[in-house]
Design an enzyme around this catalytic site. Structure first.
Site, mmCIF file in Angstrom:
data_model
loop_
_atom_site.group_PDB
_atom_site.id
_atom_site.type_symbol
_atom_site.label_atom_id
_atom_site.label_comp_id
_atom_site.label_asym_id
_atom_site.label_seq_id
_atom_site.Cartn_x
_atom_site.Cartn_y
_atom_site.Cartn_z
ATOM 1 N N HIS A 165 0.824 -1.213 0.000
ATOM 2 C CA HIS A 165 0.000 0.000 0.000
ATOM 3 C C HIS A 165 0.863 1.269 0.000
ATOM 4 O O HIS A 165 0.377 2.346 -0.320
ATOM 5 C CB HIS A 165 -0.899 -0.011 1.233
ATOM 6 N N ASN A 200 -6.978 6.339 3.652
ATOM 7 C CA ASN A 200 -8.387 6.654 3.397
ATOM 8 C C ASN A 200 -8.733 8.121 3.566
ATOM 9 O O ASN A 200 -9.851 8.523 3.253
ATOM 10 C CB ASN A 200 -9.288 5.812 4.309
ATOM 11 N N ASP A 227 -0.897 2.494 -5.344
ATOM 12 C CA ASP A 227 -0.880 1.072 -5.651
ATOM 13 C C ASP A 227 -2.129 0.676 -6.429
ATOM 14 O O ASP A 227 -3.163 1.325 -6.327
ATOM 15 C CB ASP A 227 -0.788 0.257 -4.359
ATOM 16 N N ASN A 272 -9.512 3.674 -1.944
ATOM 17 C CA ASN A 272 -10.015 4.624 -0.948
ATOM 18 C C ASN A 272 -9.216 5.914 -0.883
ATOM 19 O O ASN A 272 -9.776 6.973 -0.597
ATOM 20 C CB ASN A 272 -10.097 3.961 0.425
#
Length: 189
Positions: free
Chosen positions: A15, A62, A87, A108
């Site tokens: 991530h 997020n 990513d 997100n």
């Protein structure tokens, strides 16, 4: 803006590939990140004669839009001059894709940026991290655990090998050579 999650427990995870690229650029150009008031670390750079900001939101993935929109608003950066590096689960590890606007793809961090900017009209540089179960990679690992897991040694090598080409493509984009940047970056598989 490179997307990722702050903190040592997330370093080297899939991530955080956006953070990895902006860290690479900072090292290559002798830059240091400093905290800014929009919950981010930022470094001012000169790439190809253009002033740019390297940004690492410190809000967790997020909520990345808080930082990106805050910096963009303060410095009057137009959406068309924003590049977000993130990513992508749906591409093999190391596959690169530069896109101009578009949907969120379920990401997100991108959803947050679109929400806070009020527009999807910014560039995205997607770096493939693979999906669990594809090519026999971690077939039983849930997606939320997979994205927060570190790259394997072989995967990390592939990502590292892409960095110089990514820098070349970003420089082209900074110079306004969008189609050339796409040609260079989108052929990296």
């Amino acid at each position: 803006a490179g997307l990722g999650n702050h903190g040592s427990k997330y370093e080297g995870t899939r991530h955080n590939v956006g953070f990895m690229l902006v860290d690479y650029l900072a090292v290559r150009h002798g830059l240091e990140f400093s905290p800014v008031k929009w919950q981010a670390l930022a470094a001012r750079a000169n790439l190809c004669g253009e002033r740019v900001w390297l940004l690492k939101p410190q809000t967790y993935m997020n909520r990345s839009g808080i930082s990106v929109a805050g910096v963009a608003e303060y410095y009057d950066v137009k959406d068309r001059n924003i590049l977000v590096v993130h990513d992508d689960l749906d591409m093999n590890v190391g596959r690169i894709k530069l896109v101009d606007g578009g949907g969120t793809g379920g990401h997100n961090g991108i959803k947050s940026i679109v929400q806070h900017l009020g527009s999807p009209d910014f560039f995205r540089l997607k770096i493939g991290i693979g999906r669990p179960g594809n090519s026999d990679a971690h077939p039983d690992m849930p997606v939320d655990k997979f994205v927060l897991a570190p790259f394997s040694k072989d995967e990390a090598t592939v990502i590292e090998e892409r960095m110089k080409d990514l820098e070349t493509g970003i420089k082209m984009l900074v110079q306004g050579e969008v189609s050339q940047a796409m040609s260079v970056l989108n052929c990296l598989k």
